[in-house]
Design a protein around this motif. Sequence first.
Motif, PDB file in Angstrom:
ATOM      1  N   HIS A  66      63.702  61.048  12.080  1.00  0.00           N
ATOM      2  CA  HIS A  66      63.033  60.870  13.372  1.00  0.00           C
ATOM      3  C   HIS A  66      63.901  60.121  14.377  1.00  0.00           C
ATOM      4  CE1 HIS A  66      59.655  61.789  10.714  1.00  0.00           C
ATOM      5  NE2 HIS A  66      58.978  62.115  11.792  1.00  0.00           N
ATOM      6  N   THR A  85      64.664  52.418   6.077  1.00  0.00           N
ATOM      7  CA  THR A  85      64.841  51.100   5.437  1.00  0.00           C
ATOM      8  C   THR A  85      63.458  50.556   5.074  1.00  0.00           C
ATOM      9  OG1 THR A  85      64.918  50.225   7.686  1.00  0.00           O
ATOM     10  CG2 THR A  85      67.023  50.450   6.537  1.00  0.00           C
ATOM     11  N   LYS A 115      55.992  47.474   8.338  1.00  0.00           N
ATOM     12  CA  LYS A 115      57.199  47.321   7.507  1.00  0.00           C
ATOM     13  C   LYS A 115      58.149  46.264   8.098  1.00  0.00           C
ATOM     14  CE  LYS A 115      60.607  50.022   8.413  1.00  0.00           C
ATOM     15  NZ  LYS A 115      61.995  49.934   8.914  1.00  0.00           N
TER      16      LYS A 115
HETATM   17  N1  LIG Z   1      60.664  56.247  13.663  1.00  0.00           N
HETATM   18  C1  LIG Z   1      60.824  55.412  14.686  1.00  0.00           C
HETATM   19  O1  LIG Z   1      60.171  55.521  15.701  1.00  0.00           O
HETATM   20  C2  LIG Z   1      61.877  54.332  14.639  1.00  0.00           C
HETATM   21  C3  LIG Z   1      62.200  53.669  15.826  1.00  0.00           C
HETATM   22  C4  LIG Z   1      63.190  52.701  15.798  1.00  0.00           C
HETATM   23  C5  LIG Z   1      63.818  52.386  14.598  1.00  0.00           C
HETATM   24  N2  LIG Z   1      63.461  53.027  13.439  1.00  0.00           N
HETATM   25  C6  LIG Z   1      64.191  52.706  12.212  1.00  0.00           C
HETATM   26  O2  LIG Z   1      65.145  53.735  12.033  1.00  0.00           O
HETATM   27  C7  LIG Z   1      65.353  53.973  10.640  1.00  0.00           C
HETATM   28  C8  LIG Z   1      65.066  55.430  10.325  1.00  0.00           C
HETATM   29  O3  LIG Z   1      63.715  55.709  10.596  1.00  0.00           O
HETATM   30  P1  LIG Z   1      63.171  57.198  10.686  1.00  0.00           P
HETATM   31  O4  LIG Z   1      61.773  57.111  11.192  1.00  0.00           O
HETATM   32  O5  LIG Z   1      64.144  58.061  11.404  1.00  0.00           O
HETATM   33  O6  LIG Z   1      63.156  57.589   9.146  1.00  0.00           O
HETATM   34  P2  LIG Z   1      63.171  59.084   8.585  1.00  0.00           P
HETATM   35  O7  LIG Z   1      62.701  58.982   7.185  1.00  0.00           O
HETATM   36  O8  LIG Z   1      62.483  60.002   9.523  1.00  0.00           O
HETATM   37  O9  LIG Z   1      64.710  59.468   8.600  1.00  0.00           O
HETATM   38  C9  LIG Z   1      65.644  58.953   7.710  1.00  0.00           C
HETATM   39  C10 LIG Z   1      66.507  60.099   7.240  1.00  0.00           C
HETATM   40  O10 LIG Z   1      67.541  59.550   6.415  1.00  0.00           O
HETATM   41  C11 LIG Z   1      67.743  60.436   5.325  1.00  0.00           C
HETATM   42  N3  LIG Z   1      68.399  59.616   4.297  1.00  0.00           N
HETATM   43  C12 LIG Z   1      67.875  58.601   3.591  1.00  0.00           C
HETATM   44  N4  LIG Z   1      68.810  58.037   2.807  1.00  0.00           N
HETATM   45  C13 LIG Z   1      69.954  58.715   3.035  1.00  0.00           C
HETATM   46  C14 LIG Z   1      71.279  58.592   2.540  1.00  0.00           C
HETATM   47  N5  LIG Z   1      71.615  57.636   1.660  1.00  0.00           N
HETATM   48  N6  LIG Z   1      72.211  59.465   2.984  1.00  0.00           N
HETATM   49  C15 LIG Z   1      71.883  60.418   3.872  1.00  0.00           C
HETATM   50  N7  LIG Z   1      70.641  60.589   4.385  1.00  0.00           N
HETATM   51  C16 LIG Z   1      69.700  59.726   3.984  1.00  0.00           C
HETATM   52  C17 LIG Z   1      66.379  60.971   4.981  1.00  0.00           C
HETATM   53  O11 LIG Z   1      66.457  62.185   4.290  1.00  0.00           O
HETATM   54  C18 LIG Z   1      65.760  61.115   6.371  1.00  0.00           C
HETATM   55  O12 LIG Z   1      65.951  62.403   6.916  1.00  0.00           O
HETATM   56  C19 LIG Z   1      64.446  52.986   9.913  1.00  0.00           C
HETATM   57  O13 LIG Z   1      65.178  51.825   9.651  1.00  0.00           O
HETATM   58  C20 LIG Z   1      63.369  52.697  10.938  1.00  0.00           C
HETATM   59  O14 LIG Z   1      62.754  51.465  10.713  1.00  0.00           O
HETATM   60  C21 LIG Z   1      62.524  54.011  13.446  1.00  0.00           C
END
Ligand SMILES: NC(=O)c1ccc[n+]([C@@H]2O[C@H](COP(=O)([O-])OP(=O)(O)OC[C@H]3O[C@@H](n4cnc5c(N)ncnc54)[C@H](O)[C@@H]3O)[C@@H](O)[C@H]2O)c1
Length: 400
Positions: free
Chosen positions: A22, A97, A269
């Motif tokens: 995302h 994370t 989280k």
């Molecule tokens: N979703 C939000 O609105 C948002 C906003 C700001 C910050 N964040 C932070 O950003 C980070 C990601 O969030 P997200 O919502 O995109 O999560 P997500 O689960 O949608 O995306 C994470 C991606 O990383 C991949 N992944 C996991 N481990 C991996 C690895 N070792 N190697 C390669 N790919 C790997 C997963 O398959 C997944 O597609 C988190 O730390 C979250 O707290 C999220």
Amino acid sequence: MTEVPCKVPQPSNICIVGGAGHVGLPLALTFVTRGFRISVYDKNEEILRRIEQGEMPYDEENGQPLLDQANKTGLLRLSSDPASVGDAETVVVTIGTPVDEFMNPVFKVIKNCADELLPYLSDDQLMVLRSTVYPGTTDWLDGYLKSRGKQLRVSYCPERVVQGHAIKEIQSLPHLVSGTTDRAADAAADLFGSLTDRIVRLSPMEAEFAKLFHNSYRYIKFAVANQFYMIANAAGVDYNRVLDGMKQDYPRDSEIPHAGFTAGPCLLKDTMQLAAFSNNQFTLGHTAMVVNEGLVLYLVEEIKRRFGELGCMTVGLLGMAFKANSGDTRASLSYKLKKMLEFQAEGVLTHDSHVHDDPDLKTLDEVLENSDLLILCVPHTEYSELQTGDTPVIDIWGYL
Ligand SMILES: NC(=O)c1ccc[n+]([C@@H]2O[C@H](COP(=O)([O-])OP(=O)(O)OC[C@H]3O[C@@H](n4cnc5c(N)ncnc54)[C@H](O)[C@@H]3O)[C@@H](O)[C@H]2O)c1
């Protein structure tokens, strides 16, 4: 804190680790609009396949047109092979994370990720950590990579966008930029300077705290509204009428939110990451959790008080995503409510036209026709004109 100017780099190669997620995907698509060649490395092959077939897998404003454009330009490459970080000048890490079942950060996700990438990293690269991390992680990562013989520059630049509007906000919000050295911070500032001229420099630890404070503050703010709601409701008073009255020409209270389910993959989280960092002395954060998660329990008790035992009622839940106009069900409180009602009610019917991966969902007509009681869990726009006839509706949001 002053915003500092930066020079815009020539478009180069960036590999986004977790780039199908995302956070990673909107960032990748936005970099493509600036002419960067982006390779997305992600372990989730199913999502990669969907993106490759031209499908934007998330509800993200302007996401689909940018993906169409990226596929046409050929600037976006997708891979499930960690070796793809090898030919990138910059490696941006956007992996999830999470916290574990004890609400403690899962440190090993960053270490495991670094271990996987190690064979392909080189000293002339810049690594930008963009996931939300436990304070001290960036300095730890820098030391860890050095201990494994890798001298690359390490930077922390947290993502601060709101899901669903990421592409717009990546280009409009200031970016917090830090590095374990000035060289790393300068390089990261130049990189994000290609997206906006609004760069705010902090140290890694400051930037890590800033991101956790953002999310914890938001979580606590929603808890305040939810607690006000429960106090007013228990006294037979409509919180939303009180709130509207309070805000009438009174800007000091303009920030107080409506009550509602406070859910999703980040706010709880990240509040718990901060709590773990402060040796569980983050009392406001823990109290916010009790209030926000407890709203669901309160609601069930409130329904029983108003309508009697639920054993002969079918309850319809409207909105199963974690927030309005999104199809993302991660950590959605609608599912917590569903689970509780399944124990107590005769039946539970659920609807959400944004969610596509839940086989239990019914059509809106089915839910409306067969429910004795409706609960608006999430105020999707499509519910604004809802005709519910004589069926009572519980609407904590004050949306209807
Ligand atoms: N979703 C939000 O609105 C948002 C906003 C700001 C910050 N964040 C932070 O950003 C980070 C990601 O969030 P997200 O919502 O995109 O999560 P997500 O689960 O949608 O995306 C994470 C991606 O990383 C991949 N992944 C996991 N481990 C991996 C690895 N070792 N190697 C390669 N790919 C790997 C997963 O398959 C997944 O597609 C988190 O730390 C979250 O707290 C999220």
